[in-house]
Design an enzyme around this catalytic site. Structure first.
Site: not given
Length: 192
Positions: A141, A68, A7
């Site tokens: 996160d 991501e 992420d």
């Protein structure tokens, strides 16, 4: 299959590693957050993140890296740092000939919660449930990185061109698996 989920973020970059346990089950291998100080110049922060991603890659030898997909946000400064870190992760994987897959936030949320509009806490709860964790993965996160890895296990679309191991022959796949198993031994694992 072992997936390293990333992420991306410049201040906090979530990293999570899961292994496939068959029939839509996943097992937690490791999770954490790479942190950099906003008071440090961007070049040094990026170098710190790159070094940390390299350590995670070398320690866990993933079969694929799920990142991501960066999308436009109102805060240009935030999206720049996110895109830069995503690029670092892609380069780290490409150098090791590990396939990279990009997944949108809504795709990840839908994969783990059933809703592409799920909130952070709902994602954390579902990740904990899917991995059989007693506590919610924190901060968000870290949970997002695990969600990315789980999403890729269940929805492997989104793979980029470089390093695609699916094009190998059965003998090449067996050889690659043996090499990875050898690198995963305690003597071959480097600490973070």
């Amino acid at each position: 299959m072992r997936v390293l989920g990333i992420d991306p973020g410049l201040t906090r970059c979530g990293v999570g590693v899961v292994d496939s346990a068959g029939s839509r089950k996943a097992v937690l291998v490791d999770v954490g957050v790479i942190r950099t100080e906003p008071t440090v110049t961007v070049d040094l922060r990026l170098a710190e993140v790159a070094d940390s991603i390299d350590r995670w890659m070398d320690a866990h030898v993933p079969d694929v890296v799920a990142i991501e997909r960066v999308f436009a946000q109102h805060n240009v400064g935030t999206v720049m740092g996110t895109a830069q870190v995503a690029g670092l992760a892609m380069v780290a994987a490409a150098r090791r000939k590990v396939p990279v897959a990009l997944h949108t936030p809504s795709e990840v949320k839908a994969a783990v919660t059933g809703s592409g509009r799920a909130g952070k806490e709902q994602v954390q709860r579902m990740v904990a449930r899917l991995l059989g964790l007693a506590d919610l993965p924190r901060p968000a996160d870290a949970a997002d990185a695990l969600a990315l890895a789980i999403c890729h296990l269940w929805r492997p679309a989104g793979a980029l061109q470089g390093g695609d191991r699916h094009e190998l022959t059965p003998a090449q796949r067996a050889w690659a698996a043996a090499e990875q198993a050898a690198r995963r031994t305690p003597s071959g694992v480097q600490g973070r």
